[in-house]
Write a protein that holds these residues in place. Sequence first.
Motif, PDB file in Angstrom:
ATOM      1  N   LEU A  39       0.771  -1.153   0.175  1.00 22.62           N
ATOM      2  CA  LEU A  39      -0.087   0.148  -0.212  1.00 22.62           C
ATOM      3  C   LEU A  39       0.650   1.137   0.086  1.00 22.62           C
ATOM      4  O   LEU A  39       0.414   2.200  -0.787  1.00 22.62           O
ATOM      5  N   ILE A  40       2.000   1.177   0.974  1.00 23.45           N
ATOM      6  CA  ILE A  40       2.715   2.508   0.875  1.00 23.45           C
ATOM      7  C   ILE A  40       3.620   2.648  -0.507  1.00 23.45           C
ATOM      8  O   ILE A  40       3.590   3.532  -1.026  1.00 23.45           O
ATOM      9  N   MET A  41       3.976   1.466  -0.811  1.00 24.78           N
ATOM     10  CA  MET A  41       4.723   1.699  -2.332  1.00 24.78           C
ATOM     11  C   MET A  41       3.550   2.114  -3.441  1.00 24.78           C
ATOM     12  O   MET A  41       4.123   2.820  -4.318  1.00 24.78           O
ATOM     13  N   GLY A  42       2.591   1.574  -3.269  1.00 27.72           N
ATOM     14  CA  GLY A  42       1.561   1.857  -4.250  1.00 27.72           C
ATOM     15  C   GLY A  42       1.468   3.584  -4.243  1.00 27.72           C
ATOM     16  O   GLY A  42       1.015   3.963  -5.358  1.00 27.72           O
ATOM     17  N   LEU A  43       1.260   4.113  -3.005  1.00 28.94           N
ATOM     18  CA  LEU A  43       0.814   5.461  -3.077  1.00 28.94           C
ATOM     19  C   LEU A  43       2.024   6.310  -3.645  1.00 28.94           C
ATOM     20  O   LEU A  43       1.956   7.279  -4.067  1.00 28.94           O
ATOM     21  N   VAL A  44       3.233   5.795  -3.733  1.00 22.05           N
ATOM     22  CA  VAL A  44       4.379   6.531  -4.144  1.00 22.05           C
ATOM     23  C   VAL A  44       4.920   6.001  -5.927  1.00 22.05           C
ATOM     24  O   VAL A  44       6.024   6.425  -6.086  1.00 22.05           O
ATOM     25  N   GLY A  45       3.776   5.134  -6.263  1.00 24.90           N
ATOM     26  CA  GLY A  45       4.298   4.748  -7.685  1.00 24.90           C
ATOM     27  C   GLY A  45       5.228   3.794  -7.685  1.00 24.90           C
ATOM     28  O   GLY A  45       6.053   3.802  -8.573  1.00 24.90           O
ATOM     29  N   ILE A  46       5.615   2.638  -6.750  1.00 27.37           N
ATOM     30  CA  ILE A  46       6.584   1.771  -6.856  1.00 27.37           C
ATOM     31  C   ILE A  46       5.599   0.375  -7.248  1.00 27.37           C
ATOM     32  O   ILE A  46       5.189  -0.134  -6.142  1.00 27.37           O
ATOM     33  N   SER A  47       5.651  -0.234  -8.495  1.00 27.52           N
ATOM     34  CA  SER A  47       4.714  -0.930  -8.645  1.00 27.52           C
ATOM     35  C   SER A  47       5.402  -2.676  -8.258  1.00 27.52           C
ATOM     36  O   SER A  47       4.504  -3.535  -8.016  1.00 27.52           O
ATOM     37  N   GLU A  48       6.584  -2.744  -7.872  1.00 29.18           N
ATOM     38  CA  GLU A  48       7.164  -3.888  -7.554  1.00 29.18           C
ATOM     39  C   GLU A  48       6.529  -4.290  -6.066  1.00 29.18           C
ATOM     40  O   GLU A  48       6.920  -5.540  -5.797  1.00 29.18           O
ATOM     41  N   GLY A  49       5.678  -3.433  -5.447  1.00 30.12           N
ATOM     42  CA  GLY A  49       5.177  -3.760  -4.132  1.00 30.12           C
ATOM     43  C   GLY A  49       4.237  -5.068  -4.357  1.00 30.12           C
ATOM     44  O   GLY A  49       3.892  -5.877  -3.557  1.00 30.12           O
ATOM     45  N   ALA A  50       3.796  -5.220  -5.543  1.00 29.03           N
ATOM     46  CA  ALA A  50       2.846  -6.362  -5.901  1.00 29.03           C
ATOM     47  C   ALA A  50       3.566  -7.486  -6.281  1.00 29.03           C
ATOM     48  O   ALA A  50       2.977  -8.624  -6.606  1.00 29.03           O
ATOM     49  N   ILE A  51       4.895  -7.565  -6.480  1.00 29.47           N
ATOM     50  CA  ILE A  51       5.683  -8.705  -7.325  1.00 29.47           C
ATOM     51  C   ILE A  51       5.512  -9.867  -6.374  1.00 29.47           C
ATOM     52  O   ILE A  51       5.573 -11.222  -6.727  1.00 29.47           O
TER      53      ILE A  51
END
Length: 364
Positions: free
Chosen positions: A257-269
């Motif tokens: 969720l934190i990574m998504g808010l700042v545009g880091i799609s790797e959080g879903a990997i």
Amino acid sequence: MLALLKETRKNLMTGVSYMIPFVVAGGILLAVSVLFSGSASVPEEGFLADIANIGETGLGLMVPILSGYIAFSMVDRPGLAPGIIGGMIANTIGAGFIGGIFSGLLAGIVVFYLKKIKIPSSFRSLMPIFIIPLAGTFIVGGLMHWVIGRPIVHLMTALTNWLQAMGTGNLVILGLVLGAMIASDMGGPINKVAFGFGSAMVGTVDPLTGLPSETALAIMAGIAVAICVPPLGMGLASLFAPQKFTSEEKNSGKAALIMGLVGISEGAIPFAAADPLRCIPANIVGSAIGSAAAIWFGAGNPAPWGGWIVAPVANNPFVYLLATVIGASITAFTVVLLKKPVVAAEPQQSDEAEDAFELEFEVM
């Protein structure tokens, strides 16, 4: 061989369990550096740039660790060197986490057959520490470079040409395509082609105003929404349907969720690597619809970045945020619909793998 393939899910879960700390540590540090930089980009100097470098290093190790421990789960320690080096090559050639999964499975299969080679007893002690790692690394590395790498280059070129040929006549359809590409491999070659196309569009300016055209801004808005939908969607899914995720995935969901808010799609990997047949389609559907919604409702984005962090500079920021919520909600709903509840014993598999790893070191 068949036994190895039957255990593919267990092997993937082992690789993911070792990869998650690298994703969380690297992704959060990178997110913090971007968040406090005051702009939608990675800082290039000062203390925050150092933090960003640490974060990027952690994320850079994500694919090699995934690959290495998939191979480790398949064939034990002899698979580590071919798997990790194969994963590094996957990063180098731009194959992303899908390339890392492939290199890990390939390393496991190659080492499995190398271990079957009969050699004189006097050389047997050299097999696990010298012959197998050396031969396995050469075979896996060679296949990744010469067999996998070249098609990826051709694929990227073909996709770029295809996007350019599509033009911008129907932006909604283009948004669907770009959103799907962004979410398909989250940092791999297809993602990079779509993001590069959008960034190049923003880099072009209207000759009359000297500013990026509304078309370019709309395309980049769609891409920016697609970038953050997978981690936000997976994070939301892990919160609202915890029974369908392991304890490790639930912890990763908070970081996502934190990574998504700042545009880091790797959080879903971590989610996509553990369950690609369910998570990747859910990501693609949500990102495609979210991207098209941003374009349809008139959002614009002048920053070559994604997530909520670009909302302050976006045209129609409320519409932009609404599109991310629509896309993330669709991804979360889809993945919850597709996934089955987690078996209670599943989280123990990674613990057992860890115990076996420690036991082997004691024996050595």
